[in-house]
Write a protein that holds these residues in place. Structure first.
Motif, short mmCIF file in Angstrom:
data_model
loop_
_atom_site.label_atom_id
_atom_site.label_comp_id
_atom_site.label_asym_id
_atom_site.label_seq_id
_atom_site.Cartn_x
_atom_site.Cartn_y
_atom_site.Cartn_z
N LYS A 223 41.47 47.10 51.83
CA LYS A 223 40.37 46.54 52.63
C LYS A 223 40.09 45.08 52.29
CE LYS A 223 38.03 50.75 53.99
NZ LYS A 223 36.73 51.45 54.13
N GLY A 224 41.04 44.41 51.69
CA GLY A 224 40.87 42.98 51.44
C GLY A 224 40.38 42.70 50.03
N ARG A 225 39.71 41.54 49.88
CA ARG A 225 39.31 41.05 48.57
C ARG A 225 38.43 42.05 47.83
NH1 ARG A 225 35.20 36.12 47.44
NH2 ARG A 225 33.74 37.81 47.81
N VAL A 226 38.69 42.19 46.54
CA VAL A 226 37.93 43.11 45.69
C VAL A 226 37.18 42.28 44.66
CG1 VAL A 226 38.11 44.95 43.99
CG2 VAL A 226 39.57 45.00 46.02
N SER A 227 35.89 42.56 44.51
CA SER A 227 35.07 41.91 43.49
C SER A 227 34.83 42.90 42.36
CB SER A 227 33.74 41.45 44.09
OG SER A 227 32.96 40.77 43.12
N LEU A 228 35.38 42.60 41.18
CA LEU A 228 35.31 43.52 40.05
C LEU A 228 34.10 43.24 39.18
CD1 LEU A 228 39.00 43.70 38.75
CD2 LEU A 228 37.81 45.36 40.20
N GLN A 229 33.59 44.30 38.57
CA GLN A 229 32.66 44.18 37.47
C GLN A 229 33.41 44.50 36.19
OE1 GLN A 229 28.94 46.32 38.14
NE2 GLN A 229 29.32 46.29 40.34
N LYS A 230 32.77 44.23 35.08
CA LYS A 230 33.40 44.43 33.77
C LYS A 230 33.91 45.86 33.64
CE LYS A 230 32.51 43.82 28.84
NZ LYS A 230 31.55 43.32 27.82
N ASN A 231 35.15 46.00 33.17
CA ASN A 231 35.84 47.27 32.93
C ASN A 231 36.30 47.98 34.19
OD1 ASN A 231 35.54 47.02 30.11
ND2 ASN A 231 33.49 47.93 30.20
N GLN A 232 36.12 47.40 35.36
CA GLN A 232 36.66 48.00 36.58
C GLN A 232 38.13 47.65 36.73
OE1 GLN A 232 34.03 46.64 39.72
NE2 GLN A 232 33.15 48.66 39.89
N THR A 233 38.85 48.52 37.43
CA THR A 233 40.29 48.36 37.63
C THR A 233 40.63 48.41 39.10
OG1 THR A 233 40.82 49.34 35.47
CG2 THR A 233 42.55 49.38 37.14
N GLU A 354 45.77 33.63 49.52
CA GLU A 354 44.69 34.58 49.79
C GLU A 354 44.14 35.13 48.47
OE1 GLU A 354 44.02 39.00 51.83
OE2 GLU A 354 46.02 38.10 51.72
N GLU A 355 42.81 35.10 48.35
CA GLU A 355 42.18 35.66 47.17
C GLU A 355 42.18 37.18 47.27
OE1 GLU A 355 37.69 35.70 45.58
OE2 GLU A 355 38.65 33.73 45.37
N LEU A 356 42.71 37.85 46.23
CA LEU A 356 42.83 39.30 46.23
C LEU A 356 41.74 39.96 45.40
CD1 LEU A 356 46.70 39.47 45.62
CD2 LEU A 356 45.51 39.58 47.84
N VAL A 357 41.52 39.43 44.20
CA VAL A 357 40.58 40.03 43.27
C VAL A 357 39.80 38.92 42.58
CG1 VAL A 357 40.30 41.60 41.30
CG2 VAL A 357 42.27 41.87 42.83
N ARG A 358 38.50 39.16 42.35
CA ARG A 358 37.68 38.18 41.65
C ARG A 358 36.81 38.88 40.61
NH1 ARG A 358 35.78 32.85 43.00
NH2 ARG A 358 33.99 32.30 41.72
N PHE A 359 36.66 38.22 39.46
CA PHE A 359 35.77 38.71 38.41
C PHE A 359 34.93 37.54 37.90
CE2 PHE A 359 35.48 39.51 33.62
CZ PHE A 359 34.29 40.20 33.72
N ASP A 360 33.61 37.64 38.07
CA ASP A 360 32.69 36.61 37.59
C ASP A 360 32.08 37.07 36.27
OD1 ASP A 360 32.43 34.48 39.77
OD2 ASP A 360 32.16 36.31 40.92
N LEU A 361 32.19 36.21 35.26
CA LEU A 361 31.63 36.51 33.95
C LEU A 361 30.11 36.32 34.05
CD1 LEU A 361 33.00 37.30 31.27
CD2 LEU A 361 32.80 34.92 30.57
N THR A 362 29.36 37.40 33.90
CA THR A 362 27.91 37.34 34.17
C THR A 362 27.07 37.08 32.93
OG1 THR A 362 27.82 39.76 33.99
CG2 THR A 362 28.09 38.83 36.20
N HIS A 363 27.68 37.04 31.77
CA HIS A 363 26.92 36.70 30.57
C HIS A 363 27.82 35.90 29.64
CE1 HIS A 363 29.25 39.93 28.79
NE2 HIS A 363 28.79 39.58 27.60
N ALA A 364 27.23 35.25 28.67
CA ALA A 364 27.99 34.43 27.73
C ALA A 364 27.52 34.75 26.31
CB ALA A 364 27.81 32.95 28.02
N GLU A 365 28.44 34.60 25.37
CA GLU A 365 28.11 34.77 23.96
C GLU A 365 28.51 33.50 23.21
OE1 GLU A 365 29.88 38.28 22.33
OE2 GLU A 365 29.08 39.60 23.91
N PRO A 366 27.83 33.18 22.12
CA PRO A 366 28.15 31.96 21.35
C PRO A 366 29.39 32.15 20.50
CG PRO A 366 26.34 33.13 20.31
CD PRO A 366 26.63 33.87 21.59
N ARG A 367 30.53 32.38 21.18
CA ARG A 367 31.81 32.58 20.50
C ARG A 367 32.84 31.67 21.18
NH1 ARG A 367 32.24 39.04 19.40
NH2 ARG A 367 33.37 38.31 17.55
N THR A 368 34.03 31.58 20.63
CA THR A 368 34.98 30.56 21.07
C THR A 368 36.15 31.11 21.89
OG1 THR A 368 36.09 30.74 18.94
CG2 THR A 368 34.45 28.99 19.17
N GLY A 369 36.20 32.39 22.14
CA GLY A 369 37.28 32.96 22.94
C GLY A 369 36.77 34.10 23.80
#
Length: 408
Positions: A223-233, A354-369
């Motif tokens: 059904k087109g572009r998929v927007s993932l949340q954390k841990n979704q496949t 064409e964009e197939l899948v997108r994952f937006d990082l919704t939080h940040a931690e004070p780490r370097t990787g």
């Protein structure tokens, strides 16, 4: 434009760009004379991106675009309404001003613009509508809000919305899931795989047109572009066939504080079935595995529109010993991800863009990787992408090798 005002359209093909300071779910509904959709096929959004004369796509400068080709809209359709709802559960439009910009889809010129005033507790709204009038087409600024989200809009216009099924009483334990691809199981301490629901009580679809909640199973690209949340496949399968073409992983970020540069490095680590590293591709090694994986080069500031760095993977050209890829981002200079805004990764068809899948990082931690996503080859041949969003203390791709292996 002001609420209720209208203008004649001087272009046969118009694009409505919807932008806001936050992520929105944007959709278009094709309505007949009775103000209802003819069927659920007249509901256009990112997972069902096209209907006759109407398409949904990601806007070049951010946000989403609903394009209307008035000449291709069926005779039985009187209007197309463009809606927006907030991507964050429980959030309202108070303090958020979405804007709808109507452009000539062929030359890009702006025909009209509308920002609804005085928004408060609304969680979804009808922004504008494109409608027939006297043999031509016009655009009207609407700005009608809903307190019950996109499901309220969908119900109003006749889209079928099913309530979630009640849980079955005392279900029997489901059988153990099959072994994961290439003999990989979860690392020590990782959550066990989630078994599918019992066949006798399948879960009903959620009312909103977003991706399923984490842990509810895999989806594909039908059904087109998929927007993932954390841990979704998502399984890279379309029409029942695995994708064996080239894909591009675009990674992007912005400085969280104005005027400050962010120097991050995107990389990919290739692993074998035993979780042993085969090779890694980064700014200092732009091509690996005979050209099957290629890196776009280093971005030193994080400024500018579009992907900051991209990694192209020719899936069909990967050697058999490569069964997993982990995409990571590091801060070699020691800047923390709490100084980074709007980090994301997105998978594109490398040939069509064409964009197939997108994952937006919704939080940040004070780490370097951060480990952004993984691609894993299954026994059946297809690849699956899983959103990770896991932060670690590592300033180089070398420091990511062990934690990334544990994430497979």
């Amino acid at each position: 434009m002001t609420p209720g005002s209208n203008l004649p359209l001087s272009a046969a093909r118009v694009a409505v760009d919807v932008t806001a300071p936050v992520r929105l779910d944007v959709s278009g509904l094709l309505l007949a004379a009775d103000g209802k959709v003819r069927s659920d096929d007249d509901f256009v959004f990112y997972n069902q991106p096209s209907a006759p004369g109407v398409t949904h796509s990601a806007a070049a400068g951010g946000g989403d675009t609903v394009t209307v080709d008035t000449a291709a809209v069926p005779e039985g359709i009187d209007k197309i309404v463009v809606t927006a709802s907030l991507d964050t559960p429980g959030a309202t439009f108070a303090g958020t001003e979405p804007t709808g910009t109507v452009r000539d889809a062929d030359n890009g010129s702006v025909l009209a613009s509308f920002t609804p005033p005085r928004l408060g507790t609304e969680t979804a709204l009808v922004l504008v509508e494109i409608y027939r009038r006297g043999g031509g087409w016009k655009v009207r600024a609407v700005g009608q809000g809903y307190a019950d989200g996109l499901a309220g809009i969908a119900t109003d216009f006749g889209v079928s919305v099913e309530e979630p099924a009640a849980p079955a009483a005392a279900p029997q334990a489901p059988p153990a899931p099959p072994a994961p691809a290439a003999g990989w199981g979860p690392p020590t301490g990782a959550p066990a795989p989630v078994a599918p629901p019992p066949a006798a009580a399948p879960a009903a679809p959620a009312p909103a047109p977003s991706a399923p909640a984490p842990g509810t199973g895999k989806i594909n690209l039908d059904k087109g572009r998929v927007s993932l949340q954390k841990n979704q496949t998502v399984s890279l399968v379309k029409g029942g066939r695995p994708m064996l073409s080239s894909v591009r992983m675009g990674l992007g970020w912005e400085p969280a504080f104005r005027g400050k540069s962010i120097d991050l490095d995107a990389s990919v680590i290739a692993y074998g079935p035993d979780r042993k590293k085969v090779d890694n591709c980064f700014f200092g090694k732009l091509m690996i595995l005979g050209g099957a994986i290629q890196h776009s080069g280093d971005n030193l500031t994080g400024e500018g529109a579009g992907d900051d760095e991209a990694i192209t993977v020719h899936l069909g050209g990967l050697p058999p010993e490569v069964t997993g890829l982990i995409f990571v981002v590091n801060s070699f200079s020691g800047q923390k991800f709490s100084e980074v805004a709007k980090a994301y990764c997105r998978l594109l068809d490398a040939q069509s863009g064409e964009e197939l899948v997108r994952f937006d990082l919704t939080h940040a931690e004070p780490r370097t990787g951060v480990m952004m996503a993984k691609l894993v080859r299954q026994y059946s041949g297809e690849w699956e992408m899983t959103a990770l969003g896991e932060f670690v203390d590592a300033r180089t791709v070398r420091g990511m090798t062990k934690p990334a292996a544990q994430a497979l």
